[in-house]
Design a protein around this motif. Structure first.
Motif, PDB file in Angstrom:
ATOM      1  N   VAL A 255       0.859  -1.190   0.000  1.00 43.30           N
ATOM      2  CA  VAL A 255       0.000   0.000   0.000  1.00 43.30           C
ATOM      3  C   VAL A 255       0.897   1.242   0.000  1.00 43.30           C
ATOM      4  N   ASP A 256       0.947   1.945  -1.156  1.00 40.88           N
ATOM      5  CA  ASP A 256       1.792   3.140  -1.264  1.00 40.88           C
ATOM      6  C   ASP A 256       1.274   3.976  -2.423  1.00 40.88           C
ATOM      7  N   ASP A 257       1.117   5.270  -2.188  1.00 36.01           N
ATOM      8  CA  ASP A 257       0.595   6.134  -3.257  1.00 36.01           C
ATOM      9  C   ASP A 257       1.681   6.574  -4.236  1.00 36.01           C
ATOM     10  N   ASP A 258       2.943   6.246  -3.932  1.00 38.25           N
ATOM     11  CA  ASP A 258       4.058   6.627  -4.801  1.00 38.25           C
ATOM     12  C   ASP A 258       4.453   5.429  -5.655  1.00 38.25           C
ATOM     13  N   ALA A 259       4.260   5.552  -6.980  1.00 34.42           N
ATOM     14  CA  ALA A 259       4.541   4.448  -7.895  1.00 34.42           C
ATOM     15  C   ALA A 259       6.021   4.087  -7.891  1.00 34.42           C
ATOM     16  N   VAL A 260       6.894   5.089  -7.762  1.00 34.20           N
ATOM     17  CA  VAL A 260       8.334   4.828  -7.756  1.00 34.20           C
ATOM     18  C   VAL A 260       8.719   4.000  -6.522  1.00 34.20           C
ATOM     19  N   ASP A 261       8.154   4.378  -5.359  1.00 34.42           N
ATOM     20  CA  ASP A 261       8.444   3.619  -4.143  1.00 34.42           C
ATOM     21  C   ASP A 261       7.920   2.188  -4.242  1.00 34.42           C
ATOM     22  N   ARG A 262       6.745   2.051  -4.861  1.00 30.78           N
ATOM     23  CA  ARG A 262       6.196   0.700  -5.028  1.00 30.78           C
ATOM     24  C   ARG A 262       7.103  -0.136  -5.922  1.00 30.78           C
ATOM     25  N   MET A 263       7.607   0.475  -6.973  1.00 36.67           N
ATOM     26  CA  MET A 263       8.495  -0.234  -7.888  1.00 36.67           C
ATOM     27  C   MET A 263       9.771  -0.670  -7.178  1.00 36.67           C
ATOM     28  N   ALA A 264      10.305   0.209  -6.307  1.00 34.86           N
ATOM     29  CA  ALA A 264      11.536  -0.122  -5.579  1.00 34.86           C
ATOM     30  C   ALA A 264      11.301  -1.292  -4.624  1.00 34.86           C
ATOM     31  N   ILE A 265      10.169  -1.299  -3.956  1.00 36.59           N
ATOM     32  CA  ILE A 265       9.856  -2.389  -3.038  1.00 36.59           C
ATOM     33  C   ILE A 265       9.690  -3.701  -3.803  1.00 36.59           C
ATOM     34  N   CYS A 266       8.957  -3.656  -4.913  1.00 36.14           N
ATOM     35  CA  CYS A 266       8.737  -4.860  -5.716  1.00 36.14           C
ATOM     36  C   CYS A 266      10.057  -5.401  -6.265  1.00 36.14           C
ATOM     37  N   ARG A 267      10.935  -4.500  -6.715  1.00 36.49           N
ATOM     38  CA  ARG A 267      12.230  -4.941  -7.246  1.00 36.49           C
ATOM     39  C   ARG A 267      13.060  -5.602  -6.145  1.00 36.49           C
ATOM     40  N   ALA A 268      13.042  -5.006  -4.965  1.00 36.53           N
ATOM     41  CA  ALA A 268      13.807  -5.586  -3.862  1.00 36.53           C
ATOM     42  C   ALA A 268      13.252  -6.952  -3.459  1.00 36.53           C
ATOM     43  N   LEU A 269      11.939  -7.099  -3.463  1.00 36.66           N
ATOM     44  CA  LEU A 269      11.327  -8.386  -3.123  1.00 36.66           C
ATOM     45  C   LEU A 269      11.640  -9.438  -4.182  1.00 36.66           C
ATOM     46  N   ASP A 270      11.672  -9.029  -5.458  1.00 35.45           N
ATOM     47  CA  ASP A 270      12.018  -9.970  -6.532  1.00 35.45           C
ATOM     48  C   ASP A 270      13.440 -10.499  -6.380  1.00 35.45           C
ATOM     49  N   ARG A 271      14.336  -9.618  -5.914  1.00 40.07           N
ATOM     50  CA  ARG A 271      15.746 -10.014  -5.772  1.00 40.07           C
ATOM     51  C   ARG A 271      16.014 -10.753  -4.455  1.00 40.07           C
ATOM     52  N   ALA A 272      15.075 -10.679  -3.509  1.00 32.62           N
ATOM     53  CA  ALA A 272      15.246 -11.368  -2.231  1.00 32.62           C
ATOM     54  C   ALA A 272      15.052 -12.869  -2.397  1.00 32.62           C
ATOM     55  N   ASP A 273      15.608 -13.599  -1.495  1.00 21.83           N
ATOM     56  CA  ASP A 273      15.503 -15.064  -1.548  1.00 21.83           C
ATOM     57  C   ASP A 273      14.153 -15.494  -0.982  1.00 21.83           C
ATOM     58  N   LEU A 274      13.081 -15.053  -1.632  1.00 20.76           N
ATOM     59  CA  LEU A 274      11.724 -15.336  -1.177  1.00 20.76           C
ATOM     60  C   LEU A 274      10.814 -15.573  -2.373  1.00 20.76           C
ATOM     61  N   ALA A 275       9.807 -16.415  -2.175  1.00 22.31           N
ATOM     62  CA  ALA A 275       8.772 -16.612  -3.197  1.00 22.31           C
ATOM     63  C   ALA A 275       7.579 -15.770  -2.792  1.00 22.31           C
ATOM     64  N   VAL A 276       7.344 -14.660  -3.510  1.00 22.29           N
ATOM     65  CA  VAL A 276       6.275 -13.730  -3.132  1.00 22.29           C
ATOM     66  C   VAL A 276       5.377 -13.400  -4.318  1.00 22.29           C
ATOM     67  N   LYS A 277       4.150 -13.037  -3.964  1.00 25.85           N
ATOM     68  CA  LYS A 277       3.200 -12.514  -4.942  1.00 25.85           C
ATOM     69  C   LYS A 277       2.699 -11.190  -4.385  1.00 25.85           C
ATOM     70  N   VAL A 278       2.949 -10.095  -5.089  1.00 27.69           N
ATOM     71  CA  VAL A 278       2.666  -8.762  -4.566  1.00 27.69           C
ATOM     72  C   VAL A 278       1.417  -8.195  -5.243  1.00 27.69           C
ATOM     73  N   THR A 279       0.483  -7.709  -4.414  1.00 27.82           N
ATOM     74  CA  THR A 279      -0.687  -6.969  -4.896  1.00 27.82           C
ATOM     75  C   THR A 279      -0.497  -5.506  -4.514  1.00 27.82           C
ATOM     76  N   GLU A 280      -0.549  -4.619  -5.524  1.00 24.98           N
ATOM     77  CA  GLU A 280      -0.272  -3.199  -5.281  1.00 24.98           C
ATOM     78  C   GLU A 280      -1.562  -2.386  -5.261  1.00 24.98           C
ATOM     79  N   VAL A 281      -1.679  -1.493  -4.265  1.00 19.17           N
ATOM     80  CA  VAL A 281      -2.761  -0.510  -4.201  1.00 19.17           C
ATOM     81  C   VAL A 281      -2.135   0.818  -3.794  1.00 19.17           C
ATOM     82  N   ASN A 282      -2.851   1.939  -4.139  1.00 19.20           N
ATOM     83  CA  ASN A 282      -2.240   3.246  -3.884  1.00 19.20           C
ATOM     84  C   ASN A 282      -2.994   4.107  -2.876  1.00 19.20           C
TER      85      ASN A 282
END
Length: 281
Positions: A10-37
């Motif tokens: 949950v973040d109204d800033d698209a850039v911040d959401r992108m940074a979080i998603c990129r970091a989660l993709d690179r983390a050693d975790l299996a995640v599915k992210v749903t984004e809302v603003n």
């Protein structure tokens, strides 16, 4: 590959959401992210779907992250809530943790390793809290069961106590009856014994040998009956624990002969022979 974690971001800033998603993709975790603003979409998603964790921006347009956390916790939402802040304000961090946040992360420090560690720790704490809640619920259920069993035991105790009172009362009534009955029996028995003694003394006239024997039997059986009445009273005293026993010696040979003498007339009427064979050492 482990379980896929459903993350609500949950973040109204698209850039911040992108940074979080990129970091989660690179983390050693299996995640599915749903984004809302915004907060309203976040509330709607959380009401209709199940998530393992929520990443929540502290500053949202309609509602800040602090009030949203308080709302969710008040509504019974127990999943980990991780707050993303733009600055490292210590007081904000304290307020967030008091409101029920699982953890917080400054956006400038977002990295795959830090996100993975934070998420794992938040989930570990959540699982521990769930186990504790389950154990507490089981303990409460056990307490309810024990309380019910204690109530049933108390009911049984009162029932047994009531039955004991009734038994005590019945013993009292029985003792009174035995005392009355023995008194009523003793009066005619004493008269029988008195008259038989008069007849046996032959002061009112001589008796034939057979008559004298019959009178003696009347007197002996009267004494035996009086002894039985006394024994009934002694039994009543024994039950009431008011009887003192004093052992004495008895003439067993004489007791047997006396008993046979009393029964001989009955045996003669049925043509039976009574014999005794006592070999007392």
């Amino acid at each position: 590959m482990g379980k896929v974690l459903d993350i609500l971001l949950v973040d109204d800033d698209a850039v911040d959401r992108m940074a979080i998603c990129r970091a989660l993709d690179r983390a050693d975790l299996a995640v599915k992210v749903t984004e809302v603003n915004n907060a309203q979409e976040a509330i709607a998603h959380l009401n209709r779907a199940s998530y393992d964790c929520v990443f929540l921006d502290y500053r949202l347009p309609e509602q800040d992250g602090l009030s949203l956390i308080r709302q969710w916790r008040a509504e019974g939402v127990t999943i980990p809530l991780v707050v993303l802040t733009g600055q490292g304000d210590e007081q904000i961090a304290v307020d967030l943790m008091k409101a029920g946040a699982s953890d917080y992360l400054i956006k400038t420090r977002v990295s795959p390793d830090r996100l993975a560690l934070l998420l794992r720790n938040a989930l570990r704490v959540y699982e521990a809290e769930q186990r504790e809640a389950s154990a507490l619920a089981q303990l409460q259920q056990t307490n309810i069961l024990l309380t019910k069993q204690n109530e049933e035991l108390e009911d049984q105790r009162r029932y047994i106590e009531d039955q004991n009172f009734k038994l005590i009362e019945s013993y009292r009534v029985k003792s009174e009856f035995l005392a009355t009955m023995s008194h009523e029996l003793r009066t005619p028995l004493n008269a029988i014994l008195g008259f038989s003694q008069i007849l046996d003394s032959q002061s009112k006239g001589p008796l034939t040998p057979q008559q004298a024997e019959m009178v003696k039997r009347i007197f002996t059986n009267g004494k035996n009956l009086l002894s039985l009445v006394n024994d009934i009273l002694d039994l009543s005293k024994l039950e009431a624990q008011r009887l003192t026993l004093t052992p004495t010696s008895i003439d067993l040979h004489g007791l047997v002969e006396s008993t046979l003498s009393d029964l001989r007339s009955l045996a003669d009427g049925k043509t039976l022979a009574l014999k005794s064979n006592l070999a007392l050492s």
